[in-house]
Design a protein around this motif. Sequence first.
Motif, PDB file in Angstrom:
ATOM      1  N   MET A   1       0.894  -1.081   0.276  1.00 17.87           N
ATOM      2  CA  MET A   1       0.065   0.124  -0.083  1.00 17.87           C
ATOM      3  C   MET A   1       1.083   0.888  -0.218  1.00 17.87           C
ATOM      4  SD  MET A   1      -2.718  -0.836   2.575  1.00 17.87           S
ATOM      5  CE  MET A   1      -4.389  -2.105   2.581  1.00 17.87           C
ATOM      6  N   TYR A   2       2.250   1.281   0.781  1.00 14.24           N
ATOM      7  CA  TYR A   2       2.711   2.453   0.703  1.00 14.24           C
ATOM      8  C   TYR A   2       3.627   2.681  -0.226  1.00 14.24           C
ATOM      9  CZ  TYR A   2       2.272   2.604   5.315  1.00 14.24           C
ATOM     10  OH  TYR A   2       1.606   2.674   6.821  1.00 14.24           O
TER      11      TYR A   2
ATOM     12  N   ASN B   1       1.781  11.962  -9.641  1.00  7.83           N
ATOM     13  CA  ASN B   1       0.919  13.417 -10.304  1.00  7.83           C
ATOM     14  C   ASN B   1       2.313  14.362  -9.978  1.00  7.83           C
ATOM     15  OD1 ASN B   1      -1.267  11.976  -9.264  1.00  7.83           O
ATOM     16  ND2 ASN B   1      -1.062  12.199  -6.822  1.00  7.83           N
TER      17      ASN B   1
ATOM     18  N   LYS C   1       1.933   7.066  -6.506  1.00  5.05           N
ATOM     19  CA  LYS C   1       1.319   7.520  -7.034  1.00  5.05           C
ATOM     20  C   LYS C   1       1.290   9.475  -7.292  1.00  5.05           C
ATOM     21  CE  LYS C   1      -3.621   4.955  -6.663  1.00  5.05           C
ATOM     22  NZ  LYS C   1      -4.269   4.606  -5.272  1.00  5.05           N
ATOM     23  N   ILE C   2       2.026   9.505  -5.733  1.00  7.37           N
ATOM     24  CA  ILE C   2       2.557  10.716  -5.317  1.00  7.37           C
ATOM     25  C   ILE C   2       3.494  10.845  -6.612  1.00  7.37           C
ATOM     26  CG2 ILE C   2       3.873  12.297  -3.757  1.00  7.37           C
ATOM     27  CD1 ILE C   2       2.702  10.509  -1.105  1.00  7.37           C
TER      28      ILE C   2
ATOM     29  N   ARG D   1       1.003   3.394  -2.551  1.00  4.21           N
ATOM     30  CA  ARG D   1       0.965   5.997  -2.236  1.00  4.21           C
ATOM     31  C   ARG D   1       1.577   6.129  -2.818  1.00  4.21           C
ATOM     32  NH1 ARG D   1      -2.447   9.072   0.671  1.00  4.21           N
ATOM     33  NH2 ARG D   1      -3.366   7.179   0.618  1.00  4.21           N
ATOM     34  N   LEU D   2       3.324   5.920  -2.954  1.00  2.04           N
ATOM     35  CA  LEU D   2       4.274   6.653  -3.659  1.00  2.04           C
ATOM     36  C   LEU D   2       4.766   6.978  -4.250  1.00  2.04           C
ATOM     37  CD1 LEU D   2       6.699   7.746  -2.198  1.00  2.04           C
ATOM     38  CD2 LEU D   2       8.424   5.645  -2.162  1.00  2.04           C
TER      39      LEU D   2
END
Lengths: 159, 166
Positions: free
Chosen positions: A27-28, A38, A34-35, A31-32
């Motif tokens: 999950m982490y 972006n 996706k960041i 998230r990383l």
Amino acid sequence: MEEKIVQEKKEDKKIYKSTLTKNLAMMYSVRLGKILFNLSIVCLILCGATLATALATGVIFIFGLIFIILSLGTVFVYFPNYFDALLSSGDFFAKISSFLLQAFPYLIAIGIIGAIASIVFLALDKNEKHVARITIASIILVLSVVIVIVSLVQSGGAA
Amino acid sequence: MNEVNIKVTGGIKLNPIIFVDGKQLKVKKNQFGSLQATYTTDKDTIELSICKYLELSGKFWFLFAILFFIISIFGILNPFYDRKCIVIDSQHIIKLKEKTDVNIIFKNMVDQGQAVEIKTENEVEEIKNIYYVDKKVKKRWIILIVTQVCVWVALIITAITLLATK
């Protein structure tokens, strides 16, 4: 019997903890990813803005001059400070352009690193396939590399 | 050897974790978008558990949350955390035949609502099957939001002070 139940509970807790750690790590990493994805988009937009502001400076000036010619100079009757306003707007874009040009190498580097890292992190996800994000990140990566090559060739030609 | 074909319909976005006899089942997406897996065992019954982990349920949740908050330029580029904090607590015991098809259908995610429906021709014993709000994670989510708001207020105050002194 009680000992067996306690041992089973302990084993369950162990399994829960190990799977939780694995899933949280995934999950982490997503998230990383996706960041960073972006971030790479923002960097590419800013790189585009560098080009746009550089073009805008010239375009505004050219359109301003065309307007003077088309109006046969009558624009100065209605707007006496027209030329000053034209020059100041050009100055404004030139300032932004020079600032963005200074930041350009850093932006493109962050964009490339972000795109590569996001592809890696998003590909690690076993639960969900991030096809759209990975495709867009790949396109960003290719575009950024092309921009770097073009700018390097241009700077080489200028030298 | 008994073979169990497990199919998961709906709820894929929930990222459910499926355990069979305490081991995490590796599922694959089929062409119709459903999750599918095959499990073989010598036993006559299997214990099927489904759960969902939340990002804020880890031990170092605050450390990671703050780290991501900083990396994402103070949360601007950070995807939202799950606001509902709803998790699944589902456990079923399924009696097996030589070949068993099990279809897990996820229900609407409502607090205290039924989590899944198990469709199979075999006998199923339901131990627990519920969606519930993880209060601990919800509390952590609130703490995180408050922290982020505080950081933003501090940033704005610092920016205003710097601009005023210039």
